[in-house]
Design a protein around this motif. Structure first.
Motif, mmCIF file in Angstrom:
data_model
loop_
_atom_site.group_PDB
_atom_site.id
_atom_site.type_symbol
_atom_site.label_atom_id
_atom_site.label_comp_id
_atom_site.label_asym_id
_atom_site.label_seq_id
_atom_site.Cartn_x
_atom_site.Cartn_y
_atom_site.Cartn_z
ATOM 1 N N LEU A 63 0.866 -1.173 0.000
ATOM 2 C CA LEU A 63 0.000 0.000 0.000
ATOM 3 C C LEU A 63 0.906 1.228 0.000
ATOM 4 N N GLN A 64 0.721 2.108 -1.009
ATOM 5 C CA GLN A 64 1.617 3.244 -1.130
ATOM 6 C C GLN A 64 0.915 4.393 -1.836
ATOM 7 N N THR A 65 1.588 5.554 -1.835
ATOM 8 C CA THR A 65 1.076 6.734 -2.524
ATOM 9 C C THR A 65 1.005 6.471 -4.024
ATOM 10 N N ALA A 66 -0.089 6.899 -4.646
ATOM 11 C CA ALA A 66 -0.280 6.621 -6.069
ATOM 12 C C ALA A 66 0.423 7.629 -6.958
ATOM 13 N N SER A 67 0.764 8.806 -6.465
ATOM 14 C CA SER A 67 1.381 9.840 -7.285
ATOM 15 C C SER A 67 2.836 10.026 -6.881
ATOM 16 N N SER A 68 3.528 10.836 -7.669
ATOM 17 C CA SER A 68 4.931 11.112 -7.362
ATOM 18 C C SER A 68 5.073 12.002 -6.134
ATOM 19 N N ARG A 69 4.052 12.788 -5.874
ATOM 20 C CA ARG A 69 4.068 13.625 -4.671
ATOM 21 C C ARG A 69 3.583 12.781 -3.496
ATOM 22 N N PRO A 70 4.356 12.710 -2.401
ATOM 23 C CA PRO A 70 3.950 11.853 -1.275
ATOM 24 C C PRO A 70 2.691 12.365 -0.592
ATOM 25 N N ILE A 71 1.690 11.507 -0.481
ATOM 26 C CA ILE A 71 0.449 11.812 0.238
ATOM 27 C C ILE A 71 0.357 10.826 1.406
ATOM 28 N N PHE A 72 0.451 11.351 2.586
ATOM 29 C CA PHE A 72 0.551 10.497 3.762
ATOM 30 C C PHE A 72 -0.800 9.883 4.132
#
Length: 582
Positions: A63-72
């Motif tokens: 499970l991880q951020t979908a975009s290049s910008r980190p969304i916590f």
């Protein structure tokens, strides 16, 4: 109650389930936050390293951020279900790859069948291993709940599926979740004691017409297999009631109606000791209806008499009724001392109109004894010593005023000592939520003992040290009286003995004014009588005049003392009545 019915810490709302122990959400994957999940696509990606599996295979889930910008994200819950029936129990089990950020949960009695967060720290990536069961369904769907913030979360984000090798994929079926319907009209007290049991505060109030009425009613079906509960009262955040085996908070069966942004949610909970109540799944509560209007919360629900891990309604319990604030679905400590039924009640028994109190008996006795000591005995003893020393009456070899003063002061020390220990007995220790009241109370009891010790060790009237004793005795006594009055004023805001306002402060202020007026009346009268003498009067006339003055002063003093005692008793009785009715 010892301290409170709910001992709820005022912590940040996002930490409600910060430990990740969210087994309550195993069934429907819904966090107990009281807010609707987001309907848009989450900014996270859930992935698997395989698309097919065999029994016993290991699949890495991420499970991880979908975009290049980190969304916590702060929290998550992951389960694997039979894709043909997503309401079925979880299948397989997980193994941790990072024990610092994730923990295993036991859902449906299967250890490790769900994966959750271990803390409320911000995350951008999590990974674990899922192990296929020996008898897997043809298709497995992974269900994911992701919590970004307390109000922002996505539920059942079911992205990939994995198929048993050789199996044909099928569509999942999901049953709609049960919702709470709205009440069409307020509850009524009609039938209390006849067709249903009721607990009300104030006594005999009517929820249909009194917006300040706290009301709980319950009744059972004809067979006694289930019960219906109705709860109503003015509250900004939540209303709750609990079934308890004693009058102490802890290990209680609780039910809460919580205001979540104008929508009332109904939850069952259980408290283990003095901890934040653990919310349970709502599956065991049915027929839920609620309404909120003009600051009044009302809710109704049904539950079976016998349920696993819940109290049996066929047994007798004390009933607690409490309310308080909530923030984003997180409930805070109750604002008033809970109302506790006077006796135990069998929930499925005969209907009764129950009575209760918000103040424990020991605390009421504490208040009565302290008021008796400091409003009556100390006050009267000081009044007598100040104005009646010239009386010549003798009682048991001592002057009457001294015998009365000493007896009342000894009695006041005894009453204060007994009253002092009662709150410690009730609370089983020191109260950290009573403000400065207990500290000033400790100062009062300490000075009382010092004052009594000085009186026992006082020097003889002819001693040169007598004047030191006299001044110290006056100073310590005056300071103790002032602190005692301050302590009584501070007692008005104590939850365990919440006296009516503004009547209680007004009565105490009237009592203080009464004391000052009585003192001034005697001082002014004595001064006026003694100022009638003339400097050219001969010695015989002076003696006769002084005798007449003493007789006139004594006559007025007796009358004032009688009126003073009647007034003092009236103020004391008013306070005792306040205490008896809280």
């Amino acid at each position: 109650m010892l301290c409170v019915y709910f001992l709820l810490a005022l912590i940040d709302s996002v930490r409600c389930y910060s430990s990740g122990k969210v087994s309550v959400a195993c069934g429907n994957m819904v966090p107990q936050h009281g807010y609707k999940p987001r309907q848009d696509s989450p900014p996270y990606r859930f992935s698997l390293d395989k698309s097919t599996f065999s029994p016993g295979d290991r699949i890495t889930v991420s499970l991880q951020t979908a975009s290049s910008r980190p969304i916590f994200f702060r929290g998550f819950l992951i389960e694997a279900r039979d894709a043909a029936n997503l309401n079925s129990p979880a299948v397989g089990f997980f193994k941790l790859t990072d024990s610092h950020e994730a923990r295993l949960l036991t859902c449906d009695h299967t250890q490790g069948s769900a994966l959750s967060h271990k803390g409320s720290s911000r995350k951008t990536y999590i990974q674990a291993v899922w192990v296929s069961p020996q008898n897997p369904p043809p298709v497995v769907q992974f269900l994911v709940t992701v919590v970004q913030e307390y109000k922002v979360y996505w539920v059942w984000t079911a992205d990939p599926v994995v198929s048993l090798r050789g199996a044909t994929p099928c569509l999942p079926t999901v049953a709609p979740a049960e919702t709470t319907t709205a009440l069409s009209s307020p509850f009524s007290s009609v039938g209390c004691g006849h067709s249903k049991s009721c607990l009300r505060d104030p006594v005999d109030c009517h929820p249909e017409s009194d917006p300040h009425c706290f009301f709980l009613s319950f009744t059972t079906d004809g067979s006694g297999h289930s019960g219906m509960f109705e709860l109503s009262g003015p509250a900004e955040g939540y209303l709750s009631f609990a079934l308890s085996l004693d009058k102490w908070m802890g290990n209680d069966d609780m039910y809460l109606c919580i205001n979540n942004g104008g929508r009332v949610t109904i939850s069952a909970a259980y408290s283990s000791g003095r901890t934040y109540p653990e919310l349970e799944a709502e599956d065991n509560l049915w027929g839920q209806t609620s309404r909120m209007a003009e600051g009044v919360i009302q809710c109704r629900f049904h539950r079976n008499s016998i349920l696993p891990n819940r109290f049996n309604l066929n047994q007798s319990y004390y009933i607690f009724l409490a309310h308080g604030r909530s923030h984003q679905g997180f409930i805070h400590r109750h604002e008033r001392q809970p109302l506790i039924s006077s006796s135990q009640k069998v929930i499925t028994g005969f209907p009764e109109d129950l009575r209760g109190s918000r103040s424990p008996l020991l605390i009421k006795i504490h208040g009565v004894l302290m008021l008796t000591a400091w409003m009556w005995t100390v006050n009267t003893a000081v009044f007598i010593a100040r104005h009646y020393k010239q009386l010549d009456a003798i009682l048991l070899g001592q002057r009457l005023w001294f015998q009365l003063h000493r007896t009342m002061m000894v009695l006041s020390v005894v009453l204060t000592g007994v009253a002092f220990i009662l709150p410690f007995i009730y609370r089983r220790g020191w109260s950290k939520s009573a403000g400065s009241h207990p500290y000033i109370g400790c100062a009062v009891i300490t000075l009382s003992v010092i004052q009594a010790g000085m009186a026992v060790l006082r020097p003889s009237p002819r001693s040169s040290r007598r004047i030191i004793f006299t001044r110290m005795h006056l100073a310590v006594g005056t300071i103790t009286q002032i602190l005692a009055v301050v302590c009584v004023f501070l007692a008005f805001n104590q939850q365990l003995l919440l006296l009516p306002s503004p009547w209680s402060p007004a009565v105490l202020a009237g009592w203080l004014l009464w004391i000052l007026l009585a003192d001034l009346l005697l001082l002014i009268h004595t001064y006026r009588i003694r100022s009638k003498g003339s400097s050219d009067t001969d010695e015989t006339d002076i003696i006769m005049m002084e005798r007449q003055q003493r007789e006139e002063i004594a006559k007025v003093q007796k009358m004032v003392l009688l009126v003073f005692l009647i007034g003092n008793t009236a103020f004391w009785a008013a306070f005792v009545n306040f205490i008896a009715n809280v």
